[in-house]
Design a protein around this motif. Sequence first.
Motif, PDB file in Angstrom:
ATOM      1  N   VAL A  32      15.258   2.683  12.394  1.00 57.39           N
ATOM      2  CA  VAL A  32      14.688   3.996  12.685  1.00 57.39           C
ATOM      3  C   VAL A  32      14.119   4.615  11.408  1.00 57.39           C
ATOM      4  O   VAL A  32      13.007   5.170  11.400  1.00 57.39           O
ATOM      5  CB  VAL A  32      15.754   4.928  13.309  1.00 57.39           C
ATOM      6  CG1 VAL A  32      15.198   6.337  13.491  1.00 57.39           C
ATOM      7  CG2 VAL A  32      16.236   4.360  14.634  1.00 57.39           C
ATOM      8  N   THR A  33      14.858   4.508  10.328  1.00 58.43           N
ATOM      9  CA  THR A  33      14.390   5.057   9.054  1.00 58.43           C
ATOM     10  C   THR A  33      13.145   4.342   8.562  1.00 58.43           C
ATOM     11  O   THR A  33      12.194   4.978   8.090  1.00 58.43           O
ATOM     12  CB  THR A  33      15.500   4.953   7.993  1.00 58.43           C
ATOM     13  OG1 THR A  33      16.573   5.803   8.362  1.00 58.43           O
ATOM     14  CG2 THR A  33      14.990   5.365   6.622  1.00 58.43           C
ATOM     15  N   PRO A  81       0.845  -1.198   0.000  1.00 56.34           N
ATOM     16  CA  PRO A  81       0.000   0.000   0.000  1.00 56.34           C
ATOM     17  C   PRO A  81       0.879   1.247   0.000  1.00 56.34           C
ATOM     18  O   PRO A  81       1.988   1.234   0.529  1.00 56.34           O
ATOM     19  CB  PRO A  81      -0.781  -0.116   1.321  1.00 56.34           C
ATOM     20  CG  PRO A  81      -0.644  -1.536   1.752  1.00 56.34           C
ATOM     21  CD  PRO A  81       0.657  -2.013   1.216  1.00 56.34           C
ATOM     22  N   LYS A  82       0.365   2.337  -0.555  1.00 57.14           N
ATOM     23  CA  LYS A  82       1.186   3.537  -0.704  1.00 57.14           C
ATOM     24  C   LYS A  82       1.639   4.113   0.633  1.00 57.14           C
ATOM     25  O   LYS A  82       2.724   4.685   0.734  1.00 57.14           O
ATOM     26  CB  LYS A  82       0.419   4.614  -1.482  1.00 57.14           C
ATOM     27  CG  LYS A  82      -0.808   5.136  -0.741  1.00 57.14           C
ATOM     28  CD  LYS A  82      -1.413   6.339  -1.438  1.00 57.14           C
ATOM     29  CE  LYS A  82      -2.545   6.927  -0.594  1.00 57.14           C
ATOM     30  NZ  LYS A  82      -3.058   8.177  -1.135  1.00 57.14           N
ATOM     31  N   ASN A  83       0.817   3.964   1.681  1.00 59.75           N
ATOM     32  CA  ASN A  83       1.132   4.605   2.955  1.00 59.75           C
ATOM     33  C   ASN A  83       2.247   3.912   3.728  1.00 59.75           C
ATOM     34  O   ASN A  83       2.802   4.483   4.665  1.00 59.75           O
ATOM     35  CB  ASN A  83      -0.121   4.696   3.831  1.00 59.75           C
ATOM     36  CG  ASN A  83      -0.726   3.334   4.123  1.00 59.75           C
ATOM     37  OD1 ASN A  83      -0.893   2.522   3.209  1.00 59.75           O
ATOM     38  ND2 ASN A  83      -1.072   3.078   5.366  1.00 59.75           N
ATOM     39  N   ILE A  84       2.590   2.669   3.347  1.00 58.51           N
ATOM     40  CA  ILE A  84       3.705   1.989   4.014  1.00 58.51           C
ATOM     41  C   ILE A  84       4.712   1.433   2.999  1.00 58.51           C
ATOM     42  O   ILE A  84       5.543   0.612   3.342  1.00 58.51           O
ATOM     43  CB  ILE A  84       3.207   0.847   4.925  1.00 58.51           C
ATOM     44  CG1 ILE A  84       2.410  -0.193   4.119  1.00 58.51           C
ATOM     45  CG2 ILE A  84       2.397   1.383   6.088  1.00 58.51           C
ATOM     46  CD1 ILE A  84       2.135  -1.467   4.899  1.00 58.51           C
ATOM     47  N   ARG A  85       4.631   1.910   1.751  1.00 59.16           N
ATOM     48  CA  ARG A  85       5.499   1.356   0.712  1.00 59.16           C
ATOM     49  C   ARG A  85       6.977   1.570   1.022  1.00 59.16           C
ATOM     50  O   ARG A  85       7.804   0.680   0.822  1.00 59.16           O
ATOM     51  CB  ARG A  85       5.156   1.985  -0.648  1.00 59.16           C
ATOM     52  CG  ARG A  85       5.885   1.320  -1.807  1.00 59.16           C
ATOM     53  CD  ARG A  85       5.457   1.902  -3.145  1.00 59.16           C
ATOM     54  NE  ARG A  85       5.762   3.314  -3.243  1.00 59.16           N
ATOM     55  CZ  ARG A  85       4.835   4.264  -3.403  1.00 59.16           C
ATOM     56  NH1 ARG A  85       3.556   3.933  -3.497  1.00 59.16           N
ATOM     57  NH2 ARG A  85       5.181   5.535  -3.473  1.00 59.16           N
ATOM     58  N   ARG A  97       6.645   9.041   6.747  1.00 61.25           N
ATOM     59  CA  ARG A  97       6.207  10.338   7.276  1.00 61.25           C
ATOM     60  C   ARG A  97       7.214  11.431   6.928  1.00 61.25           C
ATOM     61  O   ARG A  97       6.845  12.549   6.560  1.00 61.25           O
ATOM     62  CB  ARG A  97       6.028  10.260   8.798  1.00 61.25           C
ATOM     63  CG  ARG A  97       4.892   9.364   9.245  1.00 61.25           C
ATOM     64  CD  ARG A  97       4.606   9.500  10.730  1.00 61.25           C
ATOM     65  NE  ARG A  97       5.747   9.097  11.540  1.00 61.25           N
ATOM     66  CZ  ARG A  97       5.973   7.845  11.942  1.00 61.25           C
ATOM     67  NH1 ARG A  97       5.126   6.886  11.597  1.00 61.25           N
ATOM     68  NH2 ARG A  97       7.021   7.551  12.688  1.00 61.25           N
ATOM     69  N   VAL A  98       8.483  11.118   7.021  1.00 56.34           N
ATOM     70  CA  VAL A  98       9.543  12.104   6.752  1.00 56.34           C
ATOM     71  C   VAL A  98       9.686  12.361   5.260  1.00 56.34           C
ATOM     72  O   VAL A  98       9.908  13.495   4.828  1.00 56.34           O
ATOM     73  CB  VAL A  98      10.889  11.620   7.338  1.00 56.34           C
ATOM     74  CG1 VAL A  98      12.023  12.566   6.953  1.00 56.34           C
ATOM     75  CG2 VAL A  98      10.793  11.489   8.848  1.00 56.34           C
ATOM     76  N   GLY A  99       9.536  11.320   4.449  1.00 57.39           N
ATOM     77  CA  GLY A  99       9.734  11.462   3.010  1.00 57.39           C
ATOM     78  C   GLY A  99      11.124  11.042   2.577  1.00 57.39           C
ATOM     79  O   GLY A  99      11.979  10.665   3.397  1.00 57.39           O
ATOM     80  N   ARG A 100      11.381  11.131   1.270  1.00 60.50           N
ATOM     81  CA  ARG A 100      12.665  10.683   0.702  1.00 60.50           C
ATOM     82  C   ARG A 100      13.659  11.841   0.570  1.00 60.50           C
ATOM     83  O   ARG A 100      14.841  11.703   0.884  1.00 60.50           O
ATOM     84  CB  ARG A 100      12.466  10.074  -0.676  1.00 60.50           C
ATOM     85  CG  ARG A 100      11.583   8.872  -0.913  1.00 60.50           C
ATOM     86  CD  ARG A 100      10.781   8.278   0.130  1.00 60.50           C
ATOM     87  NE  ARG A 100       9.818   7.303  -0.388  1.00 60.50           N
ATOM     88  CZ  ARG A 100       8.841   6.801   0.323  1.00 60.50           C
ATOM     89  NH1 ARG A 100       8.662   7.187   1.579  1.00 60.50           N
ATOM     90  NH2 ARG A 100       8.006   5.926  -0.208  1.00 60.50           N
ATOM     91  N   ARG A 101      13.183  12.981   0.115  1.00 61.88           N
ATOM     92  CA  ARG A 101      14.092  14.095  -0.188  1.00 61.88           C
ATOM     93  C   ARG A 101      14.917  14.572   1.016  1.00 61.88           C
ATOM     94  O   ARG A 101      16.129  14.772   0.881  1.00 61.88           O
ATOM     95  CB  ARG A 101      13.291  15.269  -0.770  1.00 61.88           C
ATOM     96  CG  ARG A 101      12.971  15.123  -2.242  1.00 61.88           C
ATOM     97  CD  ARG A 101      12.056  16.243  -2.738  1.00 61.88           C
ATOM     98  NE  ARG A 101      12.555  17.555  -2.419  1.00 61.88           N
ATOM     99  CZ  ARG A 101      13.493  18.203  -3.103  1.00 61.88           C
ATOM    100  NH1 ARG A 101      14.052  17.624  -4.152  1.00 61.88           N
ATOM    101  NH2 ARG A 101      13.874  19.409  -2.748  1.00 61.88           N
TER     102      ARG A 101
END
Length: 512
Positions: free
Chosen positions: A310-311, A130-134, A317-321
């Motif tokens: 941790v990541t 799912p997108k929210n935990i991908r 929530r934090v994102g990739r960038r």
Amino acid sequence: MWTCYNIYVLAAFGTIGGGLFGFDISSMSAWIGTETYMNYFNHPNDSLQGGITASMSAGSWLGSLLAGPLSDRYGRRLTLQFASIIWIIGSIITLSAHSVGHLIAGRIINGLCVGITSSQTPVYLAELAPKNIRGRIVGIQQWAIEWGILIMFFISYGCSFIKGPAGFRLAWGLQAVPAVVLFGALWFFPESPRWLAGKDRWEETLDVLAHLHAGGNKEDAAVMAEYEEVREAQLISAAAANESWLGLFGPKMWRRTTVGLFAQIWQQLLGGNVMMYYIVYVFQMAGLTGNVNLVSSSIQYVIFLLTTVVTLAGIDRVGRRPLFVYGGIVMGALNFAVAGLMANYGHAVDGVDGNANVVWQVTGAPAKGVIACTYIFVGVYGLTWAPCTWIYVSEIFPLKYRAKGVGLATSANWAFNFALAYFVPPAFKNIQWRAYLIFGVFCFCGVVHSFFMFPETCGKTLEEVDALFEDGVPAWKSDKTVSRMDERVHEIEAKGEAGVVQTERVHEKSEA
């Protein structure tokens, strides 16, 4: 046959392929400083040892290029099973090695497997999750790599107490066990719904999506919304021309392809491989020898493992960038710090602990500073670029090119992995501490590139990521885009029974 649809179970077993990569890393790093290994293979010099270590990367480069066509034709699951068989064969050849050439042959074959699994496991998991935990699910691939590194390092450490070549033969033979487990587990895995859609197997596509996201309820609003998105993306993909490798560099694809390639290239050029493959050399430079060196080296693998957890917990929530940008800045500073400590407080030596490839050494408090910087670097690497790159590359390509695109990007990873694995021993011997300056510069290059060219993919479906690139949204504004699937779910929920009718019409059209 019973099929497992629990995404966490699928990720736990599916990422054993990543664990194989980790096994291969520490199966070499744990032995290159031991007397048993060096005596048996006639004390390989810096260039030869670089070639032995890099041979796995050479096989992985080829495997990652072959992986895309194999995965597109035979499916994600069957391709991973094929890779498992290759690994078992390579492990048998490696454990029986009686010469450098024999060892290199086994490592190249093992590399073929790693190239396939490292490129297609993220694709498979990204298409299931799912997108929210991908991000968390795909990131388990990196965590599995680190578990493989740690487990194999301690296996090798234990086997190092066995006299003669039986020690490394036993360690290298045990590498085959995870591949057997992976091969067996994959029989109970579903095929990727996106791959099924690409083959126009729509009933199976909907069935897998329903079991993955709604306990088998095909009328669930979220399932119907994702099914419609997958269908629309596949129709657009089918209407487009040119599925060849050249299509990856076409007008609408070149940006994604270059982003994927350089995400993998920068990950290698940051200096992380120095820590993974040659940590024994680094700690010999800092005055650690024998078992003290091996135990100290294992600490960095534990740090790597813990920081990646941790990541995985927060990346969706934090994102990739932010991880790319801030991680690169900190790692660049640490590379320069190590170079400064070695330059100002180090001195030339003829060798350390019988290893003629290490000709520079730091002692006293500055040596402790080098070790501390190394541990911090590994921690930051585990928090940022190490897991984030694998996640990111699996998300940015459209269905039509996903397997080939990720395979090509991963081949760049392995090409630079090979170059660095071969380059580092001669670099430590010829330019010593200056090697860290080079890695520091690359870190800041990666920061600039990721800030201006890497759009945010967090919280978006794979189809929404397609739209992000198609619309040309600037990377630094991409985190402000709204999820279109959320709006579609609300529309379907509002329609109620109308949503069911709409889905039935889609099926009728598909059958027609």
